[in-house]
Design a protein around this motif. Structure first.
Motif, short mmCIF file in Angstrom:
data_model
loop_
_atom_site.label_atom_id
_atom_site.label_comp_id
_atom_site.label_asym_id
_atom_site.label_seq_id
_atom_site.Cartn_x
_atom_site.Cartn_y
_atom_site.Cartn_z
N ILE A 134 0.84 -1.19 0.00
CA ILE A 134 0.00 0.00 0.00
C ILE A 134 0.88 1.24 0.00
N TRP A 135 0.48 2.19 -0.83
CA TRP A 135 1.12 3.50 -0.88
C TRP A 135 0.10 4.52 -0.41
N PHE A 136 0.47 5.32 0.58
CA PHE A 136 -0.39 6.39 1.08
C PHE A 136 0.05 7.69 0.42
N GLY A 137 -0.76 8.17 -0.52
CA GLY A 137 -0.42 9.36 -1.28
C GLY A 137 -0.70 10.65 -0.55
N PRO A 138 -0.39 11.78 -1.19
CA PRO A 138 -0.54 13.09 -0.55
C PRO A 138 -1.98 13.42 -0.15
N GLU A 139 -2.96 12.81 -0.82
CA GLU A 139 -4.36 13.08 -0.47
C GLU A 139 -4.84 12.30 0.75
N THR A 140 -3.96 11.54 1.39
CA THR A 140 -4.32 10.85 2.64
C THR A 140 -3.75 11.59 3.84
N GLY A 141 -3.28 12.80 3.62
CA GLY A 141 -2.58 13.55 4.67
C GLY A 141 -3.41 13.87 5.88
N GLY A 142 -2.74 13.84 7.02
CA GLY A 142 -3.29 14.25 8.32
C GLY A 142 -2.30 15.19 8.95
N PRO A 143 -1.55 14.73 9.98
CA PRO A 143 -0.50 15.57 10.54
C PRO A 143 0.52 15.88 9.44
N PRO A 144 1.15 17.03 9.46
CA PRO A 144 2.07 17.40 8.37
C PRO A 144 3.04 16.29 7.98
N GLY A 145 2.97 15.91 6.70
CA GLY A 145 3.88 14.91 6.15
C GLY A 145 3.52 13.47 6.47
N HIS A 146 2.37 13.24 7.11
CA HIS A 146 2.00 11.90 7.55
C HIS A 146 0.55 11.58 7.18
N ALA A 147 0.25 10.28 7.10
CA ALA A 147 -1.09 9.82 6.77
C ALA A 147 -2.05 10.10 7.93
N HIS A 148 -3.27 10.41 7.58
CA HIS A 148 -4.35 10.63 8.54
C HIS A 148 -4.76 9.29 9.15
N GLY A 149 -5.09 9.29 10.42
CA GLY A 149 -5.53 8.06 11.08
C GLY A 149 -6.76 7.45 10.41
N GLY A 150 -7.64 8.29 9.88
CA GLY A 150 -8.82 7.78 9.18
C GLY A 150 -8.43 7.06 7.91
N ALA A 151 -7.37 7.51 7.24
CA ALA A 151 -6.89 6.83 6.04
C ALA A 151 -6.32 5.46 6.39
N VAL A 152 -5.57 5.41 7.48
CA VAL A 152 -5.02 4.13 7.94
C VAL A 152 -6.17 3.19 8.31
N SER A 153 -7.17 3.71 9.01
CA SER A 153 -8.32 2.90 9.40
C SER A 153 -9.10 2.39 8.20
N ALA A 154 -9.25 3.22 7.17
CA ALA A 154 -9.96 2.80 5.96
C ALA A 154 -9.24 1.63 5.29
N VAL A 155 -7.92 1.70 5.23
CA VAL A 155 -7.14 0.61 4.65
C VAL A 155 -7.30 -0.66 5.49
N MET A 156 -7.24 -0.53 6.80
CA MET A 156 -7.41 -1.69 7.67
C MET A 156 -8.80 -2.30 7.48
N ASP A 157 -9.83 -1.47 7.38
CA ASP A 157 -11.19 -1.95 7.17
C ASP A 157 -11.27 -2.77 5.89
N GLU A 158 -10.76 -2.22 4.79
CA GLU A 158 -10.82 -2.93 3.52
C GLU A 158 -10.02 -4.23 3.56
N ALA A 159 -8.79 -4.16 4.01
CA ALA A 159 -7.91 -5.33 3.94
C ALA A 159 -8.32 -6.43 4.91
N LEU A 160 -8.72 -6.09 6.12
CA LEU A 160 -9.10 -7.13 7.07
C LEU A 160 -10.42 -7.77 6.68
N GLY A 161 -11.36 -6.96 6.20
CA GLY A 161 -12.61 -7.53 5.69
C GLY A 161 -12.35 -8.42 4.48
N LEU A 162 -11.48 -7.97 3.60
CA LEU A 162 -11.14 -8.75 2.41
C LEU A 162 -10.46 -10.07 2.80
N ALA A 163 -9.67 -10.07 3.86
CA ALA A 163 -9.02 -11.30 4.31
C ALA A 163 -10.07 -12.35 4.66
#
Length: 152
Positions: A56-85
């Motif tokens: 997984i690549w977290f692009g600039p549109e997933t930003g939260g704290p400066p230069g880092h992914a937003h927690g909601g973006a991380v949670s969305a990925v976890m939701d998709e991947a764990l459900g898909l598992a």
């Protein structure tokens, strides 16, 4: 914003590409629906034990704290991947509860690995665990209680 240049989402030796959309359909479009976009880029794999992995690549549109992914973006990925598992293991489910523990801030435009596995199945309840990491750094860990869809 123009699309970012290509990103290497290659898997590890022994991982086989997994066609997730053919299994669950259009429900994956929120996270992995734009393979060349500036939000997420995701490629799924399965290993010889049939566990689901993702690059997984977290692009600039997933930003939260400066230069880092937003927690909601991380949670969305976890939701998709764990459900898909769960789906990949043969359980047609919806997510009933998702708990994400954030361990480190995830830098933007970084390729990380998500590994997940079904850890238990009791009646309609399927428990899936996963972790998002790169090298020795764990960015997030998740556990997901999935509920099978009756009649599927």
């Amino acid at each position: 914003m123009p699309p970012t240049p290509s990103v290497d989402l290659s898997g590890e030796a022994g991982w086989l590409p997994f066609d997730a959309p053919s299994l669950v359909g259009e429900s994956l479009r929120f996270v992995s629906g734009e393979p060349d976009g500036n939000r997420f880029r995701v490629r799924y794999y399965r290993d010889e034990e049939k566990h689901l992995h993702a690059r997984i690549w977290f692009g600039p549109e997933t930003g939260g704290p400066p230069g880092h992914a937003h927690g909601g973006a991380v949670s969305a990925v976890m939701d998709e991947a764990l459900g898909l598992a769960a789906w990949a293991a043969g359980y047609p489910i919806v997510v009933g509860n998702l708990n994400v523990s954030f361990r480190a801030m995830l830098p933007l435009e970084k390729v990380v690995t998500l590994e997940s596995r079904v850890v238990s199945a009791q009646g309609r309840k399927i428990m899936v665990h996963g972790r998002l990491f790169c090298g020795e750094t764990i960015y997030a860990e998740g556990e997901c209680l999935c509920i099978t869809i009756p009649g599927r």
